[in-house]
Write an enzyme that holds these catalytic residues in place. Structure first.
Site, PDB file in Angstrom:
ATOM      1  N   THR A   1       0.456   4.379  -2.691  1.00  0.00           N
ATOM      2  CA  THR A   1       0.257   5.808  -2.410  1.00  0.00           C
ATOM      3  C   THR A   1       1.289   6.664  -3.125  1.00  0.00           C
ATOM      4  O   THR A   1       0.990   7.774  -3.571  1.00  0.00           O
ATOM      5  CB  THR A   1       0.295   6.105  -0.901  1.00  0.00           C
ATOM      6  OG1 THR A   1       1.586   5.779  -0.355  1.00  0.00           O
ATOM      7  CG2 THR A   1      -0.783   5.333  -0.153  1.00  0.00           C
TER       8      THR A   1
ATOM      9  N   PHE B   1       0.824  -1.205   0.000  1.00  0.00           N
ATOM     10  CA  PHE B   1       0.000   0.000   0.000  1.00  0.00           C
ATOM     11  C   PHE B   1       0.860   1.258   0.000  1.00  0.00           C
ATOM     12  O   PHE B   1       0.500   2.267  -0.612  1.00  0.00           O
ATOM     13  CB  PHE B   1      -0.939  -0.001   1.217  1.00  0.00           C
ATOM     14  CG  PHE B   1      -1.993   1.071   1.156  1.00  0.00           C
ATOM     15  CD1 PHE B   1      -2.931   1.087   0.144  1.00  0.00           C
ATOM     16  CD2 PHE B   1      -2.029   2.072   2.104  1.00  0.00           C
ATOM     17  CE1 PHE B   1      -3.903   2.080   0.076  1.00  0.00           C
ATOM     18  CE2 PHE B   1      -2.987   3.076   2.054  1.00  0.00           C
ATOM     19  CZ  PHE B   1      -3.932   3.077   1.038  1.00  0.00           C
ATOM     20  N   TYR B   2       2.011   1.204   0.680  1.00  0.00           N
ATOM     21  CA  TYR B   2       2.939   2.342   0.649  1.00  0.00           C
ATOM     22  C   TYR B   2       3.279   2.700  -0.791  1.00  0.00           C
ATOM     23  O   TYR B   2       3.193   3.860  -1.205  1.00  0.00           O
ATOM     24  CB  TYR B   2       4.206   1.991   1.432  1.00  0.00           C
ATOM     25  CG  TYR B   2       5.394   2.869   1.107  1.00  0.00           C
ATOM     26  CD1 TYR B   2       5.376   4.232   1.398  1.00  0.00           C
ATOM     27  CD2 TYR B   2       6.548   2.344   0.515  1.00  0.00           C
ATOM     28  CE1 TYR B   2       6.457   5.045   1.098  1.00  0.00           C
ATOM     29  CE2 TYR B   2       7.630   3.141   0.212  1.00  0.00           C
ATOM     30  CZ  TYR B   2       7.584   4.491   0.506  1.00  0.00           C
ATOM     31  OH  TYR B   2       8.659   5.285   0.197  1.00  0.00           O
ATOM     32  N   ALA B   3       3.679   1.696  -1.570  1.00  0.00           N
ATOM     33  CA  ALA B   3       4.041   1.934  -2.963  1.00  0.00           C
ATOM     34  C   ALA B   3       2.848   2.461  -3.763  1.00  0.00           C
ATOM     35  O   ALA B   3       2.996   3.312  -4.643  1.00  0.00           O
ATOM     36  CB  ALA B   3       4.573   0.654  -3.590  1.00  0.00           C
TER      37      ALA B   3
END
Length: 340
Positions: free
Chosen positions: A160, A156-158
């Site tokens: 965003t 999910f970091y990637a």
């Protein structure tokens, strides 16, 4: 120039702000100085920025607030006319995004929207922002190129950060806001974050505790020294993005546009096995590690490898610090900071 550096209490933001102050720029820092990791390190970085500004005779101001707080961002831009904005604030960390995804929405999506809107209305000449090599996700063709699609992030970091790239393009297209996105590859060095592998490994080895070695140390990373990252950031920020004259909508290049938009990798272009990285750390510490060999973690990618040729072509710079030197520099800083 007067430059806004967001996240200036953070790892890369601190180094970037210090370099700008040293060359005589006026810097406004914007950071919430949150407790995602030990705030004492952030406060120590901020103290150095104050001292650097005084020593170099440069103007420096810190705004302690959250970029997700839109009125605070608007007030900042109303008070200052920025020649450049370098947006490095973010909720970082691949693994933490599995635990607290809402933090990434606030820090990486809402906050970036506020920065884009402020740049739009203030007619900022150039916005440079941090992306990540993690956007390449399921891609396996090496080295990673900005000209290849990056539509399958694995965390999910990637996701965003990929969203940041798309958001920036929309503002470049709609409002003519020049934007440059920089995909960082595994940044390390002095003043690094305590949640990063090098920091954890150093602490555990000195304490005689085991270190978790995922994928049995066989995956590779394009480890990039923080000073090399900062040099790339500043050179890219100095050179304002322009529309690509040969961009073809029938065969769209993801790295460029007919809007003033571009993407660059910043990596060492020399992937190193995690096991070799640990060996460099053992050498610098003069002490062997107790290795706890583990499988690859969820969300991790086996390998990263940057094609940095476009950055080199555009700004005449290529990261080149060898891992052995960079790790030794980190260990020297760590021993001094913690009195070990």
């Amino acid at each position: 120039m007067k430059i806004l550096v967001t996240g200036n209490a953070g790892f890369i933001g601190f180094h970037t702000a210090r370099r700008l102050l040293e060359r005589g720029d006026s810097v406004v820092g914007f950071d919430s100085v949150n407790d995602y990791y030990d705030p004492a390190i952030k406060e120590a970085r901020l103290a150095i920025l104050e001292a650097t500004a005084e020593c170099c005779g440069s103007e420096y101001q810190l705004i302690r607030d959250n970029l997700a707080h839109q009125p605070a961002v608007s007030a900042c831009f109303a008070q200052h006319a920025f020649d450049r904005v370098i947006h490095l604030a973010a909720q970082a960390g691949v693994r933490y995004s599995l635990e607290n995804p809402h933090s990434y929405v606030e820090s990486n999506v809402v906050a970036f929207t506020n920065v884009l809107e402020a740049c739009r209305y203030a007619k900022v000449p150039h916005l440079t922002y941090a992306s990540t090599s993690s956007v390449y996700g399921a891609n396996t063709r090496m080295p990673f190129s900005e000209h290849d699609g990056a539509n399958h992030p694995l965390q999910f970091y990637a996701a965003t950060k990929k969203a940041n790239e798309m958001m920036a393009h929309s503002y470049s297209h709609l409002f003519g806001l020049p934007t440059t996105g920089l995909r960082f590859f595994t940044v390390y060095g002095p003043w690094g974050r305590p949640d990063m592998a090098l920091f954890k490994f150093t602490r555990n080895i000195l304490a005689g505790e085991p270190i978790p070695v995922f994928n049995h140390g066989q995956h590779t990373r394009d480890f990039t020294y923080v000073d090399d990252i900062v040099e790339g950031v500043i050179r890219a920020s100095d050179q304002i993005a322009t529309p690509h004259p040969e961009w073809n909508s029938d065969a769209p290049d993801p790295a460029t546009s007919n809007a003033p938009y571009r993407l660059f990798n910043i990596g060492n272009n020399d992937p190193v096995k995690l096991s070799a990285y640990i060996e460099a750390l053992e050498e610098a510490l003069g002490k062997p590690a107790i290795k706890q060999l583990l499988p690859l973690q969820p969300g991790d990618v086996p390998d990263t490898y940057a094609d940095s040729s476009e950055l080199e072509k555009a700004v005449d710079y290529k990261p080149a610090t060898p891992v052995s030197q960079g790790v030794a520099n980190f260990v020297a800083w760590y021993r001094e900071f913690y009195g070990q």
